[in-house]
Design a protein around this motif. Structure first.
Motif, mmCIF file in Angstrom:
data_model
loop_
_atom_site.group_PDB
_atom_site.id
_atom_site.type_symbol
_atom_site.label_atom_id
_atom_site.label_comp_id
_atom_site.label_asym_id
_atom_site.label_seq_id
_atom_site.Cartn_x
_atom_site.Cartn_y
_atom_site.Cartn_z
ATOM 1 N N ILE A 1 0.869 -1.182 0.000
ATOM 2 C CA ILE A 1 0.000 0.000 0.000
ATOM 3 C C ILE A 1 0.901 1.227 0.000
ATOM 4 O O ILE A 1 1.848 1.304 0.791
ATOM 5 N N LEU A 2 0.619 2.170 -0.881
ATOM 6 C CA LEU A 2 1.402 3.391 -0.991
ATOM 7 C C LEU A 2 0.571 4.586 -0.554
ATOM 8 O O LEU A 2 -0.588 4.727 -0.965
ATOM 9 N N VAL A 3 1.154 5.435 0.282
ATOM 10 C CA VAL A 3 0.543 6.705 0.670
ATOM 11 C C VAL A 3 1.528 7.802 0.293
ATOM 12 O O VAL A 3 2.677 7.779 0.735
ATOM 13 N N GLU A 4 1.065 8.765 -0.513
ATOM 14 C CA GLU A 4 1.960 9.825 -0.985
ATOM 15 C C GLU A 4 1.262 11.170 -0.890
ATOM 16 O O GLU A 4 0.125 11.310 -1.329
ATOM 17 N N VAL A 5 1.952 12.145 -0.308
ATOM 18 C CA VAL A 5 1.417 13.499 -0.159
ATOM 19 C C VAL A 5 2.431 14.468 -0.770
ATOM 20 O O VAL A 5 3.575 14.528 -0.328
ATOM 21 N N GLU A 6 1.991 15.226 -1.770
ATOM 22 C CA GLU A 6 2.867 16.184 -2.451
ATOM 23 C C GLU A 6 2.276 17.582 -2.346
ATOM 24 O O GLU A 6 1.061 17.761 -2.486
#
Length: 255
Positions: free
Chosen positions: A182-187
């Motif tokens: 599972i990937l969580v990414e905040v940009e």
């Protein structure tokens, strides 16, 4: 460790927290270390879940106090809305604490869905920042309560840092999952920073790094002066039905 205490800890923690990757189902050699890890995860569950919610409410109470002290800056309707939102947050926090207690007693914690996690964290962020937010995420349930709380903690800390420091106008959140992760990414498009200048003892950063690592995942921050900044966390899938669950809900949703 006292044998009776170890047995009680086993009875309390084994039903609640899943086996760590590579840990046998039967706790044998190294059981004290395994118990410490499980207790550490429980501590993170409390810290990153109910405790952070209480800190957020305390912050809002202080803001409300300042607004009341500043005569004429707060009308009754706004004050009522703020109080109702804080009561709602406290009710949610009570439910989280009860869920942790139930999990310790019976081993069946309720697990928030990604939709619920995102809705709560975005509502909090939008109260503190006017940045436009784009979200891409499928509708699914994390594999465990600990994983759900960790995902929430990464989102909360990342969004909190953006609201406080980034001066961003746009934020992109991506949550994705495959059979093996599972990937969580905040940009964000804010001012950015030199990653090497970030204090390694910063509590929020340390908490995210340790929390993700404890669940067998990877945590990274990419940034530079002038931006952008990207915070990423990858979590392992931990149950046999992960591939089937992935296939059943493969279409991401945008918010």
């Amino acid at each position: 460790m006292n044998p009776m205490l170890a047995q009680r800890l086993r009875e309390r923690t084994l039903p609640y927290v899943e086996q760590l990757p590579g840990t046998p189902t039967e706790v044998v050699a190294g059981e004290e270390d395994a118990l410490r890890k499980r207790l550490m995860r429980l501590a993170f569950d409390v810290h990153d879940g109910p405790m952070q919610s209480l800190i957020a409410v305390a912050f809002r109470v202080r803001e409300l106090q300042r607004a009341i002290a500043d005569a004429g800056s707060l009308d009754a309707e706004t004050a009522t809305r703020e109080l109702n939102e804080m009561l709602g947050e406290l009710t949610s926090t009570e439910a989280s604490l009860r869920n942790l207690i139930t999990a310790l007693e019976h081993g069946h914690p309720e697990i928030e869905t990604i939709d619920e996690i995102l809705a709560n964290e975005l509502a909090s962020f939008r109260r503190r920042s006017g940045a436009a937010v784009t979200v891409s995420a499928p509708s699914f349930q994390p594999d465990s309560a600990s994983q759900a709380i960790a995902i929430k903690a990464v989102l909360r800390e990342s969004l909190s840092n953006i609201a406080k420091h980034a001066n961003a106008s746009a934020v992109t959140i991506v949550v994705d999952r495959a059979p093996n992760g599972i990937l969580v990414e905040v940009e964000d498009d804010g001012g950015g920073f030199e990653v090497t200048d970030v204090r390694k003892d910063a509590i929020g950063l340390l908490s995210m790094e340790q929390r993700v690592a404890l669940l067998g995942g990877d945590f990274t921050i990419l940034s530079r002066p002038g931006g952008p900044t990207v915070v990423s966390a990858r979590f392992e899938r931990w149950f046999d039905g992960a591939a089937a669950a992935y296939a059943a809900h493969a279409t991401p949703a945008r918010r």
